[in-house]
Design a protein around this motif. Sequence first.
Motif, PDB file in Angstrom:
ATOM      1  N   LEU A  16      47.545-106.704  75.182  1.00 32.95           N
ATOM      2  CA  LEU A  16      47.776-105.664  76.182  1.00 32.95           C
ATOM      3  C   LEU A  16      47.587-104.291  75.561  1.00 32.95           C
ATOM      4  O   LEU A  16      46.983-103.395  76.179  1.00 32.95           O
ATOM      5  CB  LEU A  16      49.189-105.798  76.771  1.00 32.95           C
ATOM      6  CG  LEU A  16      49.595-104.741  77.812  1.00 32.95           C
ATOM      7  CD1 LEU A  16      48.617-104.711  78.980  1.00 32.95           C
ATOM      8  CD2 LEU A  16      51.016-104.999  78.308  1.00 32.95           C
ATOM      9  N   ALA A  17      48.063-104.117  74.327  1.00 30.09           N
ATOM     10  CA  ALA A  17      47.885-102.840  73.641  1.00 30.09           C
ATOM     11  C   ALA A  17      46.404-102.506  73.466  1.00 30.09           C
ATOM     12  O   ALA A  17      45.971-101.374  73.716  1.00 30.09           O
ATOM     13  CB  ALA A  17      48.588-102.881  72.275  1.00 30.09           C
ATOM     14  N   LEU A  18      45.614-103.504  73.067  1.00 29.22           N
ATOM     15  CA  LEU A  18      44.176-103.293  72.904  1.00 29.22           C
ATOM     16  C   LEU A  18      43.513-102.949  74.238  1.00 29.22           C
ATOM     17  O   LEU A  18      42.646-102.074  74.306  1.00 29.22           O
ATOM     18  CB  LEU A  18      43.525-104.555  72.307  1.00 29.22           C
ATOM     19  CG  LEU A  18      43.932-104.947  70.878  1.00 29.22           C
ATOM     20  CD1 LEU A  18      43.314-106.289  70.508  1.00 29.22           C
ATOM     21  CD2 LEU A  18      43.531-103.879  69.882  1.00 29.22           C
ATOM     22  N   ALA A  19      43.937-103.637  75.298  1.00 32.79           N
ATOM     23  CA  ALA A  19      43.346-103.393  76.619  1.00 32.79           C
ATOM     24  C   ALA A  19      43.652-101.983  77.113  1.00 32.79           C
ATOM     25  O   ALA A  19      42.794-101.316  77.699  1.00 32.79           O
ATOM     26  CB  ALA A  19      43.867-104.434  77.622  1.00 32.79           C
ATOM     27  N   LEU A  20      44.866-101.517  76.871  1.00 35.37           N
ATOM     28  CA  LEU A  20      45.242-100.173  77.318  1.00 35.37           C
ATOM     29  C   LEU A  20      44.537 -99.094  76.497  1.00 35.37           C
ATOM     30  O   LEU A  20      44.149 -98.051  77.023  1.00 35.37           O
ATOM     31  CB  LEU A  20      46.757 -99.997  77.232  1.00 35.37           C
ATOM     32  CG  LEU A  20      47.581-100.812  78.236  1.00 35.37           C
ATOM     33  CD1 LEU A  20      49.069-100.615  77.979  1.00 35.37           C
ATOM     34  CD2 LEU A  20      47.239-100.418  79.672  1.00 35.37           C
ATOM     35  N   GLN A  21      44.375 -99.346  75.194  1.00 34.62           N
ATOM     36  CA  GLN A  21      43.622 -98.401  74.381  1.00 34.62           C
ATOM     37  C   GLN A  21      42.189 -98.298  74.880  1.00 34.62           C
ATOM     38  O   GLN A  21      41.612 -97.211  74.974  1.00 34.62           O
ATOM     39  CB  GLN A  21      43.641 -98.821  72.909  1.00 34.62           C
ATOM     40  CG  GLN A  21      43.031 -97.768  71.986  1.00 34.62           C
ATOM     41  CD  GLN A  21      42.696 -98.307  70.610  1.00 34.62           C
ATOM     42  OE1 GLN A  21      42.041 -99.340  70.476  1.00 34.62           O
ATOM     43  NE2 GLN A  21      43.147 -97.611  69.582  1.00 34.62           N
ATOM     44  N   GLN A  22      41.611 -99.457  75.234  1.00 28.94           N
ATOM     45  CA  GLN A  22      40.250 -99.501  75.768  1.00 28.94           C
ATOM     46  C   GLN A  22      40.164 -98.686  77.065  1.00 28.94           C
ATOM     47  O   GLN A  22      39.123 -98.089  77.375  1.00 28.94           O
ATOM     48  CB  GLN A  22      39.855-100.963  76.028  1.00 28.94           C
ATOM     49  CG  GLN A  22      38.426-101.192  76.469  1.00 28.94           C
ATOM     50  CD  GLN A  22      37.422-101.028  75.338  1.00 28.94           C
ATOM     51  OE1 GLN A  22      37.772-101.164  74.178  1.00 28.94           O
ATOM     52  NE2 GLN A  22      36.178-100.711  75.670  1.00 28.94           N
ATOM     53  N   LYS A  23      41.262 -98.642  77.777  1.00 25.66           N
ATOM     54  CA  LYS A  23      41.321 -97.917  79.048  1.00 25.66           C
ATOM     55  C   LYS A  23      41.527 -96.411  78.845  1.00 25.66           C
ATOM     56  O   LYS A  23      41.488 -95.639  79.798  1.00 25.66           O
ATOM     57  CB  LYS A  23      42.467 -98.501  79.895  1.00 25.66           C
ATOM     58  CG  LYS A  23      42.380 -98.224  81.386  1.00 25.66           C
ATOM     59  CD  LYS A  23      43.512 -98.943  82.116  1.00 25.66           C
ATOM     60  CE  LYS A  23      43.468 -98.584  83.599  1.00 25.66           C
ATOM     61  NZ  LYS A  23      44.578 -99.198  84.349  1.00 25.66           N
ATOM     62  N   GLY A  24      41.775 -96.003  77.584  1.00 24.64           N
ATOM     63  CA  GLY A  24      41.934 -94.588  77.304  1.00 24.64           C
ATOM     64  C   GLY A  24      43.354 -94.133  77.077  1.00 24.64           C
ATOM     65  O   GLY A  24      43.614 -92.929  76.931  1.00 24.64           O
ATOM     66  N   TYR A  25      44.328 -95.058  77.036  1.00 28.26           N
ATOM     67  CA  TYR A  25      45.718 -94.689  76.809  1.00 28.26           C
ATOM     68  C   TYR A  25      45.947 -94.410  75.319  1.00 28.26           C
ATOM     69  O   TYR A  25      45.248 -94.951  74.460  1.00 28.26           O
ATOM     70  CB  TYR A  25      46.654 -95.815  77.236  1.00 28.26           C
ATOM     71  CG  TYR A  25      46.780 -96.013  78.733  1.00 28.26           C
ATOM     72  CD1 TYR A  25      45.779 -95.623  79.609  1.00 28.26           C
ATOM     73  CD2 TYR A  25      47.906 -96.609  79.269  1.00 28.26           C
ATOM     74  CE1 TYR A  25      45.896 -95.818  80.972  1.00 28.26           C
ATOM     75  CE2 TYR A  25      48.040 -96.815  80.646  1.00 28.26           C
ATOM     76  CZ  TYR A  25      47.031 -96.415  81.489  1.00 28.26           C
ATOM     77  OH  TYR A  25      47.149 -96.618  82.833  1.00 28.26           O
ATOM     78  N   ASN A  26      46.956 -93.596  75.021  1.00 27.40           N
ATOM     79  CA  ASN A  26      47.408 -93.386  73.646  1.00 27.40           C
ATOM     80  C   ASN A  26      48.476 -94.424  73.328  1.00 27.40           C
ATOM     81  O   ASN A  26      49.522 -94.466  73.993  1.00 27.40           O
ATOM     82  CB  ASN A  26      47.984 -91.973  73.475  1.00 27.40           C
ATOM     83  CG  ASN A  26      46.939 -90.907  73.705  1.00 27.40           C
ATOM     84  OD1 ASN A  26      45.827 -91.002  73.186  1.00 27.40           O
ATOM     85  ND2 ASN A  26      47.289 -89.891  74.481  1.00 27.40           N
ATOM     86  N   ILE A  27      48.223 -95.247  72.318  1.00 24.84           N
ATOM     87  CA  ILE A  27      49.084 -96.391  72.031  1.00 24.84           C
ATOM     88  C   ILE A  27      49.747 -96.243  70.666  1.00 24.84           C
ATOM     89  O   ILE A  27      49.107 -95.877  69.682  1.00 24.84           O
ATOM     90  CB  ILE A  27      48.273 -97.711  72.043  1.00 24.84           C
ATOM     91  CG1 ILE A  27      47.551 -97.894  73.383  1.00 24.84           C
ATOM     92  CG2 ILE A  27      49.175 -98.915  71.744  1.00 24.84           C
ATOM     93  CD1 ILE A  27      48.456 -97.970  74.587  1.00 24.84           C
ATOM     94  N   SER A  28      51.046 -96.543  70.623  1.00 23.33           N
ATOM     95  CA  SER A  28      51.767 -96.667  69.356  1.00 23.33           C
ATOM     96  C   SER A  28      52.580 -97.955  69.430  1.00 23.33           C
ATOM     97  O   SER A  28      52.745 -98.535  70.507  1.00 23.33           O
ATOM     98  CB  SER A  28      52.681 -95.463  69.114  1.00 23.33           C
ATOM     99  OG  SER A  28      53.648 -95.345  70.155  1.00 23.33           O
TER     100      SER A  28
END
Length: 451
Positions: A16-28
């Motif tokens: 899910l973290a990878l998918a959201l990063q792919q979507k342009g979100y900032n992930i930590s």
Amino acid sequence: MNVHFIAIGGSAMHNLALALQQKGYNISGSDDEIFEPSKSRLAARGLLPEMFGWFPDKITSGLDAVVLGMHAKADNPELIKAQELGLKIYSYPEFLYEQSKSKTRVVIGGSHGKTTITSMILHVMHYHDKDVDYMVGAQLEGFDVMVKLTDHNDFMVLEGDEYLSSPIDRRPKFHLYKPNIALLSGIAWDHINVFPTYENYVEQFKIFIDSIVSGGSITYNEEDLEVKRVVEASENTIRKLPYQTPAYTVENGQTFLETPEGPLPIEVFGAHNLNNLAGAKWICQHMGIDEDDFYEAISTFKGASKRLEKIAESKSSVAYKDFAHSPSKVEATTKAVKAQYPERALFACLELHTYSSLNAEFLKEYKGALDAADTGVVFYSPHAVEIKKLEKVSEHQIADAFQREDLIIYTNPTDFKEFLFAQNFDNKTLLLMSSGNYGGLDFNEIKGLLN
């Protein structure tokens, strides 16, 4: 959006973290331990935490959301900080629902078969270049990630797990998705650490059916009597669409599916997988794939990772590994492999590895599960029983549970491996069933066992 993951290393969470990063979100994210392949995949995208552990200073008012994984505990210091700041805290399934509220949600539920059915649907969509959002519990051939999220796709296909959502949300995951289109493949008691009685477990599927949006549909396996009873008793205003195992034949280790155009050779086998295929066909048709196009695509489906996966083959023998661990899955898988190679002796090994399978009270559910095998072997680790803080399980209890006088039982990984590698597998089929690895067995070494 700025999103922080508490326990980012989990199989579902890191995807899910990878998918959201792919979507342009900032992930930590944080975690106290991360294993492969999660570790390498997070590192490749710059998301692997610099240090393992929990760091409350990562939790700030600048976060738009916190996603809480099941690996974390209710007293996690990062979770406590997020609660103190009044941040929005989501469980994994809650966040997936938020991401798919405007889409047509397709949810595949059931005690068994849900990963395979979800995989079949995604394979067919991918084959015909139909782009959909998804979440599936296994790595699929042709797919880089196990979660995909976009703003533009119409459909979201979700594998509907009945296990709990998070340490602070004890609802089963599939209660939170609110499907428009749902499937129910089977009901067989599992997760007894959470659902201590059969009735309590079945109740979760009743709630799932009632969570389908009004005017939606449930496609269900009418050969499973509990599924049939629960679906047909529901008063939810939805369409109820039954399916059953299609006609098929097996010739010289090759399965042929009977279709209107004649027998179709397919890669998967076993009555349970053909039943899964029938369910997947109906869901694909709901999603706009006609029958002929489904058959064309499904003939190239090789199976989901760890689900009846062929790991070695010679002229006279073959070896498979399978994720099967619950009684119903073990029985179905063993029967399927024996039916596929009826002229060969079946050497079936099962590792008791999960909380349920190592529970003395639950063991009786395995009665007859290995009967289709010519040789039945059970491996379990007393150390795993200790780690799970369960009562000790004796070899006598296991033998009594399976009701098979010639059952072979091992508790030491070295002894089991020596026994396995001393066998002659000429004209035999080897089946290794486990959600673990038999205390450290390297499955790549199995190739050397076959002639």
